[in-house]
Motif scaffolding. Structure first.
Motif, mmCIF file in Angstrom:
data_model
loop_
_atom_site.group_PDB
_atom_site.id
_atom_site.type_symbol
_atom_site.label_atom_id
_atom_site.label_comp_id
_atom_site.label_asym_id
_atom_site.label_seq_id
_atom_site.Cartn_x
_atom_site.Cartn_y
_atom_site.Cartn_z
ATOM 1 N N ALA A 95 0.829 -1.209 0.000
ATOM 2 C CA ALA A 95 0.000 0.000 0.000
ATOM 3 C C ALA A 95 0.862 1.256 0.000
ATOM 4 O O ALA A 95 0.577 2.226 -0.716
ATOM 5 N N GLN A 96 1.941 1.260 0.814
ATOM 6 C CA GLN A 96 2.829 2.412 0.858
ATOM 7 C C GLN A 96 3.502 2.626 -0.489
ATOM 8 O O GLN A 96 3.690 3.759 -0.938
ATOM 9 N N CYS A 110 2.290 1.814 -3.400
ATOM 10 C CA CYS A 110 1.292 2.362 -4.318
ATOM 11 C C CYS A 110 0.985 3.823 -3.992
ATOM 12 O O CYS A 110 0.722 4.635 -4.878
ATOM 13 N N LEU A 111 1.019 4.139 -2.700
ATOM 14 C CA LEU A 111 0.616 5.466 -2.234
ATOM 15 C C LEU A 111 1.697 6.518 -2.461
ATOM 16 O O LEU A 111 1.416 7.645 -2.906
ATOM 17 N N TYR A 112 2.962 6.178 -2.173
ATOM 18 C CA TYR A 112 4.028 7.172 -2.233
ATOM 19 C C TYR A 112 4.458 7.393 -3.682
ATOM 20 O O TYR A 112 4.863 6.470 -4.371
ATOM 21 N N GLN A 124 2.296 8.696 -5.859
ATOM 22 C CA GLN A 124 1.141 8.711 -6.740
ATOM 23 C C GLN A 124 1.183 10.030 -7.529
ATOM 24 O O GLN A 124 1.698 11.036 -7.020
ATOM 25 N N THR A 129 -4.789 2.190 -7.413
ATOM 26 C CA THR A 129 -5.469 3.212 -6.622
ATOM 27 C C THR A 129 -6.265 2.573 -5.491
ATOM 28 O O THR A 129 -6.266 3.069 -4.354
ATOM 29 N N SER A 186 -3.799 1.429 -2.821
ATOM 30 C CA SER A 186 -3.214 2.513 -2.028
ATOM 31 C C SER A 186 -4.134 2.972 -0.911
ATOM 32 O O SER A 186 -3.683 3.546 0.077
ATOM 33 N N ALA A 187 -5.434 2.710 -1.056
ATOM 34 C CA ALA A 187 -6.407 3.133 -0.041
ATOM 35 C C ALA A 187 -6.711 2.036 0.965
ATOM 36 O O ALA A 187 -7.523 2.238 1.872
ATOM 37 N N GLY A 226 -1.750 11.273 1.984
ATOM 38 C CA GLY A 226 -2.362 10.514 0.900
ATOM 39 C C GLY A 226 -3.331 9.461 1.370
ATOM 40 O O GLY A 226 -4.149 8.963 0.587
ATOM 41 N N ALA A 227 -3.264 9.070 2.658
ATOM 42 C CA ALA A 227 -4.166 8.049 3.213
ATOM 43 C C ALA A 227 -5.387 8.659 3.895
ATOM 44 O O ALA A 227 -6.134 7.949 4.580
ATOM 45 N N GLN A 269 1.734 12.006 6.833
ATOM 46 C CA GLN A 269 1.333 10.657 7.235
ATOM 47 C C GLN A 269 2.408 10.063 8.121
ATOM 48 O O GLN A 269 3.560 9.919 7.728
#
Length: 618
Positions: free
Chosen positions: A44-45, A47-49, A51, A373, A376-377, A479-480, A511
């Motif tokens: 998840a991190q 995918c998130l970092y 974006q 996406t 990432s959530a 982002g979270a 975050q």
């Protein structure tokens, strides 16, 4: 009867015993590079970092991080041949400088600098593991008690309470002795590797058997697998604000869209390039956004140097740990032979095989039914994937849930082993500095029965509690940050009375998990850079000097680590979606730690009347 000399204790101080062979040493190193745990908790991190696009280079970013780690691992392996002992790089730095005819005077400065910098890594990293284990615990609580907790949004209060109990439990195992830790780590490694390989094979099979236009499986808003298209409707509130959401019947079940013949509409998968990269979910701010790979070749392609660096800066977290076994030189039966082998073997098995295979499977699985996406959530995207592939293989959503829960239990065990390995390594470096009286608090003593650095272990447990609690307290920020609709849908109870912030405020807050992750990574880069420099110094003028192993490899490792460090500074201004808040806060933590270390070193030297410069090589 002999009497002790004046000034000496009648009872000799406890000493560590050499009990570990190659297998035991490799197992302890492998426990820290835990592919079962990190695939679950860093996907998840990753995918998130960075974006909206950096996740496209995830697999190749791990390759880059792996090359960096191999260069550093070779330096560690070579140094452990020269200087087997407790303390790892801290011990190597002292011995390397003392071996030189002119530079020996800087030995104490060198070893303190390396030891102090390594604590930025070894003291924060266990706290990171506590935080990610708490997130998994919160996710599982939501799966088991959906009326009380939400698996999509784990309870911050529950995670904070877990962060208090978990480090104390792990510290108790570490306190019990190295043989107990080795036994736990061996069992956990076998279980987690087997479980994740099974998942990876099924994930690849799912993609291969679900081509363009085939009937697929996605997740409903509650996180359960569903093969039908859920109907949606747009409503307006009293203020005229429109909200689009799923439609439910009078019994609370989701309503599916209908075909022309009145049957429920199947969910159809696509891998078309125009869907693989779209304009994102925000129509007011459209940006090219990576969702999934259109084919297998896309998974293993670099897709741009900046994307690779973003992923490498995160992936260093999942690969570190190979060096941990170099702190066990006094507990190895044949340290000069087995520790270098264990360092490289652990990285080959866990990094070059397990991680690259498992990350290929997870990235190849991504599709229009479960995108980057979406991942990432989610607090546990691999758990989501396991529910989907489990429902496909076993034929029902409930079977997919059980498949995920069994896998999650193996990951939870893996996290115990990983946190244990973190704590063991950090405590032994602290013990080495305490034994040299470079740290206050009488940390350089062993337990009289268990022969473990018990005071260092329990100190690290308290630090891990603090770091872990911070890591989850502001997890749903940046982002979270949760949407307003997601917040309104949360259970209305005490478990969600803290740690859930309004979307507009949370999205502008850093975050916390990412902050402590990057701070730990920054300490890792510093330590690895210094170790590469030490390797160059140690073998200079030595009879076993080898140009490639002792110059080319450590110089490459030095430059690669430096590049990743510099990317913390320039990345936020060159990669769309990469926040500057988290890396700059992490850099600030490192700067404060360094400045405090300098004042502490000088003040402690003056107080203890210890010379800063070593007066003689003796």
């Amino acid at each position: 009867m002999l009497k002790p000399l004046r000034g000496m204790s009648a009872t000799p101080a406890p000493q560590t015993k050499p009990t570990l062979g190659l297998t035991g040493l490799t197992v302890n190193a492998m426990a820290l590079i835990a592919p079962g745990a990190f695939l679950w908790l860093t996907f998840a991190q990753q995918c998130l970092y960075g974006q909206p696009m950096a996740a496209i280079g995830m697999w190749f970013g791990i390759v880059l991080a792996l090359l960096l780690c191999f260069a550093t691992a070779i330096s560690y392996a070579e140094l452990s041949k020269l200087y087997p002992g407790a303390g790892s790089s801290y011990f190597f730095a002292e011995q390397a400088f003392l071996s030189k005819s002119k530079a020996f005077k800087f030995a104490r400065i060198a070893k303190f600098t390396v030891g102090w910098a390594s604590h930025l890594y070894y003291w924060i990293y266990p706290g990171v593991m506590v935080a990610v284990t708490a997130i998994l615990f919160g996710y599982l609580a939501g799966q088991l008690f959906p009326s009380i907790f939400s698996s999509a949004t784990p309870s911050p209060l529950l995670m904070i309470l877990f962060c208090i109990v978990f480090p104390l439990f792990v510290a108790w195992i570490a306190h019990s002795g190295v043989n107990a830790s080795t036994g736990v780590n061996l069992a956990i490694n076998v279980i987690q590797i087997s479980a994740l390989i099974v998942f990876t094979v099924i994930a690849i099979a799912y993609r291969v058997n679900h081509g363009e236009g085939s009937k697929g499986i996605t997740l409903d808003p509650n996180g359960a697998p569903v093969s039908k298209v859920i109907a949606t409707a747009t409503t307006k509130d009293d203020k005229g604000v429109e909200t689009t959401g799923p439609v439910k019947d009078k019994d609370g079940n989701f309503v599916f869209e209908k075909n022309a013949d009145g049957t429920d509409k199947d969910y159809t998968l696509t891998y078309a390039p125009d869907h693989a990269t779209d304009k994102g979910s925000d129509p007011k701010n459209p940006n090219d956004t990576f969702e999934f790979h259109s084919d297998a070749l896309s998974v293993v392609s670099p897709h741009g140097f900046s994307f690779m660096l973003v992923q490498a800066c995160i992936a260093i977290l999942i690969l570190v740990g190979f060096e941990s076994v170099t702190s066990m030189g006094e507990e190895a039966k044949n340290a000069k032979r087995d520790i270098p082998r264990a360092v490289l073997l652990s990285l080959v098995i866990q990094g070059a095989f397990c991680y690259l295979f498992e990350y290929f499977g997870a990235n190849f699985f991504l599709n229009s039914g479960y995108t980057a996406t979406t991942a990432s959530a989610s607090p546990a995207p691999i758990g989501d994937m396991m529910q989907i592939v489990g429902a496909w293989v076993f034929g029902s959503a409930s079977a997919g849930w059980w498949f995920m829960m069994i896998q999650a239990c193996t990951v939870f065990l893996a996290l115990i082993g990983t946190t244990l390995a973190c704590m063991n390594t950090g405590a032994r470096v602290t013990y080495a500095m305490g034994r040299d009286e470079e740290l206050a608090g009488n940390l350089g003593v062993l337990h009289s029965k268990n022969l473990t650095p018990h005071r260092a272990i329990w100190t690290l447990a308290i630090i891990s509690i603090i770091v872990g609690m911070f890591g989850v307290a502001f997890y749903f920020c940046g982002g979270a940050a949760q949407t307003t609709d997601a917040i309104n849908a949360l259970p209305k109870n005490i478990w969600y009375s803290f740690g859930i912030y309004p979307h507009d405020a949370a999205v502008n807050m850093p975050q916390s998990l990412l902050v402590i992750t990057l701070a730990s990574n920054f300490g890792t880069f510093l330590l690895y850079m210094m170790t590469c420099i030490i390797a160059i110094i140690a073998f200079r003028e030595h009879h076993s000097f080898h140009g490639f192993k002792h110059v080319v490899v450590p110089v490459f490792g030095l430059l690669a680590n430096l590049l990743c460090m510099l990317f913390y500074l320039i990345g936020p201004f060159s990669v769309a979606g990469m926040s500057y808040k988290e890396p700059f806060i992490a850099l600030g933590i490192a700067a404060i730690w360094g400045i405090y270390g300098a004042f502490y070193f000088l003040g402690s030297s003056k107080k203890k009347d210890k010379p800063v410069l070593v007066p003689s090589r003796a």
